[in-house]
Design an enzyme around this catalytic site. Structure first.
Site, PDB file in Angstrom:
ATOM      1  N   SER A   1      43.458  -2.453  37.792  1.00 27.60           N
ATOM      2  CA  SER A   1      42.103  -1.864  37.767  1.00 27.60           C
ATOM      3  C   SER A   1      42.022  -0.452  38.331  1.00 27.60           C
ATOM      4  O   SER A   1      40.926   0.037  38.637  1.00 27.60           O
ATOM      5  CB  SER A   1      41.106  -2.756  38.525  1.00 27.60           C
ATOM      6  OG  SER A   1      41.078  -4.047  37.970  1.00 27.60           O
TER       7      SER A   1
ATOM      8  N   GLU B   1      47.801  -7.314  26.765  1.00 27.02           N
ATOM      9  CA  GLU B   1      46.724  -7.794  27.630  1.00 27.02           C
ATOM     10  C   GLU B   1      45.347  -7.600  27.001  1.00 27.02           C
ATOM     11  O   GLU B   1      44.469  -8.446  27.158  1.00 27.02           O
ATOM     12  CB  GLU B   1      46.792  -7.072  28.978  1.00 27.02           C
ATOM     13  CG  GLU B   1      45.951  -7.702  30.063  1.00 27.02           C
ATOM     14  CD  GLU B   1      46.218  -7.070  31.419  1.00 27.02           C
ATOM     15  OE1 GLU B   1      46.237  -7.808  32.419  1.00 27.02           O
ATOM     16  OE2 GLU B   1      46.385  -5.836  31.477  1.00 27.02           O
TER      17      GLU B   1
ATOM     18  N   LYS C   1      45.397   2.474  34.712  1.00 25.21           N
ATOM     19  CA  LYS C   1      46.633   2.784  33.974  1.00 25.21           C
ATOM     20  C   LYS C   1      46.471   2.549  32.474  1.00 25.21           C
ATOM     21  O   LYS C   1      47.005   3.316  31.669  1.00 25.21           O
ATOM     22  CB  LYS C   1      47.835   2.033  34.540  1.00 25.21           C
ATOM     23  CG  LYS C   1      47.793   0.534  34.527  1.00 25.21           C
ATOM     24  CD  LYS C   1      49.081  -0.032  35.140  1.00 25.21           C
ATOM     25  CE  LYS C   1      49.062  -1.559  35.145  1.00 25.21           C
ATOM     26  NZ  LYS C   1      48.059  -2.098  36.086  1.00 25.21           N
TER      27      LYS C   1
END
Length: 443
Positions: A208, A239, A211
């Site tokens: 968080s 993800e 990146k």
């Protein structure tokens, strides 16, 4: 059928017998061959014993090898110490060891080709598989075999000097400008000279911190600002979904808050911006893969296909620790190490930069200033070793939650094999998934 497979028992006996005549040759043998390269399983067991003793830095002779075989429970199957003694009789000359090794390896590779092609044929005949999937799997298997061929010969110094001269001529013609793909960020380009071919780049941060947003913007800038907007980018997200990625890109470009794009509550002006920038995005060569189960083989095959079509200039993977590998490993650290090495090899094979996102360990939160170090790379020291460039994203607000989030962000170039290291100051706007470099005056 097995007896008819390509092999040379004499060559196998010769390479093993050579080690008993001169134990110093064990390194050459174990560096270039594997137990599975031997057609005769007995020879494979003897090789395993020699390899184990060599790694343990123990003497290699008839007695020690027979002792190791006894530990392995294979001495009786091999035929006892007498079999080891007889092997030496098959070695005509130690000077020919390399020739014997080449024969053993060559026949081993031929047998693997036969096995793989038979498996490919069987799969095509007996399974209900889609044509594209079948071709991709066949390509992957053949490619894996091609990598096992003997490495190329040494390059003479003259050829290397000539390559350097050509590179210098190219650099001179660019008058100090960047020679890789531009990142779209002036100072970052000055530090790393753009995204260079064959470089393996790690972008790491705690969860968080931003990146994924930074990787998305690098991909977007690379596609828009290189090759007249025709640069090809492969983006693997293990993800986030493809829709989430593109939503962030539209938010970044069109200046529409992420939350509005998720809910659909757009003003008429924002709808116009959405349509205009969506059209611009449609012209870019960015290819997404959000398969959560992607493994190294899938990534390599898909990138190789894009490269063959001339549509690949950059690979982005979000993120390294989520990649699966087909082979079994003894530990998670070994698995991550293999992934890291494979991504470096992929960059070199396809001659494109590979950016892989990585997590940082919790150790960074225990440090006094919370600033990431190379030692904080999660699960494997080989990530630091393999990477040409390691960049960290650091935000004080992440650790001091009571502070208002002004977006102050540091991109820390912690490792750079070919250039500068240091800190570049950015402003991160989370609502728009956007990073902006601070101007010199602001700093």
């Amino acid at each position: 059928m097995a007896k008819n497979l390509p092999h040379s028992l004499d060559a196998e006996r010769s390479v093993l017998g050579a080690v008993f005549l001169n134990p110093a040759l064990a390194n050459a043998l174990t560096d270039e061959l594997r137990a599975v390269d031997f057609f005769d399983p007995i020879h494979g067991y003897i090789f395993e014993a020699i390899d184990a003793l060599n790694k343990e830095k123990k003497a290699i002779d008839y007695s020690s090898v027979s002792g190791k075989l006894d530990q392995m429970g294979k001495l009786e199957e091999v035929g006892g110490i007498q079999t080891l003694i007889e092997l030496s009789n098959y070695t005509v000359a130690l000077d020919h060891l390399e020739t014997y090794i080449d024969l053993v390896r060559s026949f081993s590779l031929k047998r693997e080709v036969i096995k793989v092609t038979q498996n490919i044929a069987t799969q095509g005949l007996t399974t209900d598989i889609e044509t594209d999937e079948y071709l991709e799997e066949a390509e992957r298997l053949i490619f894996e075999l091609s990598k096992k061929r003997k490495a190329g010969d040494f390059k003479p110094l003259k050829e290397v000097v000539q390559a350097i001269q050509e590179k210098l001529t190219f650099l001179q013609s660019h008058k100090g400008g960047i020679t890789g793909l531009t990142t779209g960020f002036l100072k970052l380009d000055q530090y790393i000279n753009g995204l260079q071919k064959e470089e393996f780049i790690i972008l790491a941060a705690r969860p968080s911190v931003g990146k994924s947003a930074f990787a998305i913007q690098l991909a977007l800038n690379a596609a828009m600002k290189n090759k007249d907007g025709k640069a090809g980018v492969a983006f693997f997200s293990l993800e986030m979904s493809n829709e989430q990625l593109v939503t962030r890109m539209i938010s970044n470009m069109a200046n529409i808050e992420n939350s509005k794009l998720r809910t659909g509550f757009l003003t008429s002006q924002e709808w116009k911006q959405f349509e205009a920038y969506s059209e611009r995005l449609n012209r870019l060569n960015i290819f997404f893969d959000d398969s959560a189960s992607s493994n190294l083989s899938d990534i390599r095959a898909k990138c190789r296909k894009l490269a063959q079509e001339g549509k690949l200039d950059l690979i982005v993977i979000d993120y390294l620790q989520l990649i699966h590998i087909d082979a079994r490993t003894q530990s998670r650290q070994e698995e991550v190490s293999r992934i890291s090495r494979s991504l470096k090899q992929l960059a070199r094979e396809l001659s494109v930069p590979v950016i892989a996102l990585s997590q940082l360990s919790r150790d960074v939160e225990r440090s006094s200033d919370k600033r990431p170090l190379l030692s904080h790379l999660r699960e494997s020291g080989s990530i630091e070793q393999d990477a040409d460039i390691v960049m960290f994203i650091h935000r004080d607000e992440y650790y001091e939650r009571e502070k208002s989030d002004a977006g102050d962000t540091e991109i820390i170039v912690a490792k750079n094999r070919q250039g500068r290291t240091g800190t570049i100051h950015f402003i991160f706007s989370a609502n728009y998934s956007r990073f902006l470099e601070r101007s010199d005056r602001e700093e």
